[in-house]
Write an enzyme that holds these catalytic residues in place. Structure first.
Site, PDB file in Angstrom:
ATOM      1  N   PHE A 152       4.900   1.809   4.883  1.00 21.49           N
ATOM      2  CA  PHE A 152       4.686   0.563   5.460  1.00 21.49           C
ATOM      3  C   PHE A 152       4.669  -0.705   4.424  1.00 21.49           C
ATOM      4  CE2 PHE A 152       3.247  -3.487   7.118  1.00 21.49           C
ATOM      5  CZ  PHE A 152       3.813  -3.441   8.569  1.00 21.49           C
ATOM      6  N   ASP A 181       3.806  -1.329  -4.052  1.00 22.75           N
ATOM      7  CA  ASP A 181       3.313  -2.421  -2.943  1.00 22.75           C
ATOM      8  C   ASP A 181       1.742  -2.166  -2.966  1.00 22.75           C
ATOM      9  OD1 ASP A 181       2.468  -3.548  -0.578  1.00 22.75           O
ATOM     10  OD2 ASP A 181       4.197  -2.927   0.494  1.00 22.75           O
ATOM     11  N   LYS A 186      -3.016  -9.696   1.925  1.00 16.78           N
ATOM     12  CA  LYS A 186      -4.414  -9.690   2.611  1.00 16.78           C
ATOM     13  C   LYS A 186      -5.618  -9.850   1.620  1.00 16.78           C
ATOM     14  CE  LYS A 186      -2.731  -5.672   5.044  1.00 16.78           C
ATOM     15  NZ  LYS A 186      -3.041  -5.755   6.442  1.00 16.78           N
ATOM     16  N   THR A 231      10.504 -23.237   0.615  1.00 20.60           N
ATOM     17  CA  THR A 231       9.906 -24.564   0.870  1.00 20.60           C
ATOM     18  C   THR A 231       8.386 -24.469   0.175  1.00 20.60           C
ATOM     19  OG1 THR A 231      11.272 -25.414   2.695  1.00 20.60           O
ATOM     20  CG2 THR A 231       9.322 -26.577   2.239  1.00 20.60           C
TER      21      THR A 231
END
Lengths: 499, 499
Positions: free
Chosen positions: A219, A328, A359, A380
């Protein structure tokens, strides 16, 4: 009820601190001495306290209100964050629950009770003046990056880019790998006229047919680039166009790993072989693998572990084939495995080219090697510098209170407890596994798993599921041994009802 | 120097407020009466004040420091946000500049000077306790959504989903359109077994070959789904794999629009015809157009306008072919065109199926019709509820101070000024255009454009470029007529140097 005396303001607000070395500053500049604060640092509720079923009437009413505004299919209940403290989440019906799920594993040191940051005018300014970080950063930005993200940078990585969330972190990490790979193919970083014109209409060579190799069960987020590498649940991917990118099997190991070393090594070898085959196949079909992305423990996909040997060999395969290696750590990072980064358990000098996070780090982003930096990684906001201020505070707490040692200690107790319960309920439980407090256990079937989670909630313990039939344990770093015992007692009661 | 008296605290911090109806609360609970606060609400610096070249020595030093941590290719200078006020941005070398770019158009009401939000304990809690909004929202979440985003919802839209940034907003809006389109194709929302299994390996029908139609010159973000619809500059897209999605021409109109109605109508008709052709073509090649995405004014791509008639017809084409119509108001939204949403200038009852936002709205997200809601639009944070608190305050200011009228008034003065300068410098300037203060002008060539922007900065006015050779004007909503005149004076001086 609190176990320690607390300072109560005239307005009825209770103040405590999780930051013991700081002066505790009340909203009215009433300074409390360090010693006085010390007596309160350990304040926490003394256990769960349930007033209604969950969701209770107030949560149901609010869910109905919110349902008029947005989809509430995933809403569990509404929270009273002002009353939540440490490991305890309080809901709007006054139910106080031991939180072993922590907002999908995203609360680092529990629910804090006092906020030293807001007492300074300059910190407040950081909250209301959100800069376009990539063009006009605030004066203290390099210093705060150094105090926060860089102070816990993975081995070999001195560069970091912040982003607003986990998906954006991975999306941009993939882009960095694609850009790096194309520059490597070109031998320089100057695009051709054909590159420039073809990319404007989504065509190669400007938009090249490169790929990211990911793993079944992985995931990495839900935006379209990330989603092409996510393979944990069909519902995440359904109806969304994707890329033709290679997907390797993730080892399906037997737990405890140390009792099945030979079978597990065979399974890992099979998967590694498949990885190499896929890299070759995709190169042959004109979609070279620019990068490999993997979680140190597949979290959402079911808390699937692999051995350090697997990751070492995988990292070597990436190097051999010229693919970047992206670890990851969105869910595994931030101390929950007992080391700050889960990949540190592999014991490698050069574990990765990119490490992404979010997280518990409070901000998204990714660390990367020098050669993976790119001017074109831009948007931005590029994160939110106010989150770096929080993170610096959180990291100070982690260090001062030796929370990684705490996690290791609590994690051992937790895993031992799970082993015992697994012995006690062999038809119900299997495959207890974990690193630090990042633990999981498999339940007989999906329906029983879901019933156990709901029953535990009714008894004041919040848990989350993952994979097909696992429960994942994701407490905050302040989850201590007495919390483990409290959890195990409730869990044991719930299991007895399901045996 | 301030034009109005200011309250000065013993620590040298100056406090003012942009929130006139609120009590001004200093950090030490010293309440200042409403009347007293009123005298200070208009406080602002009285003009630019330049101390060094920009970037000055301190900015250069900090850029070097940050360069050790991340790519600084886009950094202009470092800011002192504590000293920045209203329309004036102060840098770390003490240069005070009139800000007509506002952090890439992302600052709604200027740089605020005082922060009433932080005086309440419960607001502070909203900043440190970041919930997983999709599962455990805070008690005040529906109420705050109603006070903030819903209070300015576009016509026909009562539902809104927050997200962390503009790219995530568009990515998730695209997903909502894909899911909606597939449910429509199925006739129900229950996926087949084949859907479920094929999507896990990125294959159709589970990951369908659907497309989003976008426009040349459009900008919708830089994550991989968004990037496939972004066609403003090659550098944004280069080296990143993309999707085979249709790209239509955006009308290239002559300005002022009202002086070239016949030619412009022809150009718009040509583009609309192409849109329909592309929809048919892509359907024939098995990649149906699930949605059309467009900006009301193409911003990053060069401030390209089209007429309400064009958008009405485009919306009808979307309806006719069963494609969702997504209006991207990330840059145009929030009041800068004189209406809260730029698409309100079209005067339509049913202008869109989805309207996305970010930047001046302080949070990302999208409004959508009922039928475009989906349980599967989800991630851990799903925005940040603390941003909704800020937005509620900002919207109160916009209403109380009638800032949309102010924008309309300032915008007219600005556009008139640009017309005059264009008449004065016909070889240098062309195509002055704008709606509200959302204005732009074309410069002779790219090099001259860039030189003008730098020279204006040296004289204390911050501008931004867009497209090949345009300057875009993006002041905050508190940019008043006297600011316009101040800007025009400086701009005029700079133009004289470039004639």
């Amino acid at each position: 009820h609190p176990t320690y005396p607390v300072a109560r303001q005239p307005n009825g607000i209770t103040l405590h601190t999780l930051w013991p070395d700081r002066l505790m500053v009340s909203p009215c500049c009433r300074y409390v001495s360090k010693a006085a604060a010390k007596t309160q640092m350990e304040f926490e509720y003394d256990g769960p306290s349930m007033k209604t079923e969950v969701p209770g009437p107030r949560s149901k009413e609010l869910t109905k209100q919110l349902g008029e505004i947005q989809n509430v299919g995933a809403v569990h209940f509404f929270c009273n964050y002002e009353e939540s403290r440490g490991n305890y989440l309080v809901d709007v019906d006054g139910n106080r629950m031991l939180d072993v799920y922590t907002q999908i594993s995203s609360i680092p040191i529990g629910y804090p009770a006092e906020f030293p940051m807001f007492t300074s005018f300059s910190s407040q300014s950081a909250f209301v003046n959100r800069p376009a970080l990539g063009i006009m950063p605030p004066e203290n930005f390099p210093e705060k990056l150094a105090e926060s993200l860089l102070s816990v940078a993975p081995s070999g990585m001195s560069r970091v880019q912040t982003m607003a969330c986990g998906s954006c972190s991975n999306e941009n990490a993939y882009k960095a790998m694609f850009i790096w790979y194309r520059n490597k193919e070109r031998g320089h970083n100057i695009p051709s006229d054909e590159d420039m014109s073809s990319c404007m209409i989504n065509q190669s060579p400007g938009c090249p047919d490169l790929s990211i190799l990911s793993f079944m069960g992985g995931f990495h987020g839900r935006t379209m680039g990330c989603l092409a590498t996510t393979h944990s649940k069909a519902i995440h991917k359904l109806d969304v166009p994707s890329f033709d990118w290679p997907i390797a099997p993730f080892p399906k190991l037997k737990y405890p790993l140390e009792e099945f070393t030979r079978e597990n090594a065979q399974e890992e070898a099979r998967c590694l072989e498949e990885v190499e085959d896929l890299i070759v196949q995709w190169r042959q079909k004109g979609r070279p693998v620019a990068g490999i992305v993997i979680e140190p423990i597949q979290a959402e996909g079911g808390d699937n572990h692999a051995t350090p040997d697997f990751f070492k060999k995988l990292r070597n395969i990436a190097r051999k084939h010229g693919s970047a290696f992206h670890v990851d750590e969105v869910q595994t990072g931030g101390g929950t495995t007992g080391k700050f980064w889960a990949h540190e358990h592999w014991g490698m000098d050069d574990p990765a080219d990119i490490v992404s996070f979010s997280k518990k780090m409070l901000t998204g982003g990714f660390y990367h090697k020098d050669e993976l930096q790119a001017y074109r990684i831009f948007n931005t906001w590029m994160g939110d510098p106010s989150k770096n201020l929080f993170l610096a505070e959180v990291l100070n707490v982690i260090r001062r209170e030796n929370l990684l040692e705490e996690v290791t200690r609590s994690g051992k107790t937790l895993l031992q407890g799970l082993y015992q319960l697994q012995d006690q309920y062999p038809n119900l439980l299997s495959s207890a596994r974990g690193q630090g407090t990042f633990c999981a256990i498999d339940i007989r079937d999906d329906a029983t798993r879901n019933s156990i989670i709901l029953k535990a909630r009714d008894k004041g313990v919040l848990l989350g599921g993952c994979g097909d039939r696992s429960i994942r344990f994701r407490p905050a770093l302040v989850f201590k041994e007495h919390h483990v015992h409290m959890f195990l007692n409730v869990f044991s009661d719930v299991l007895a009802e399901h045996n």
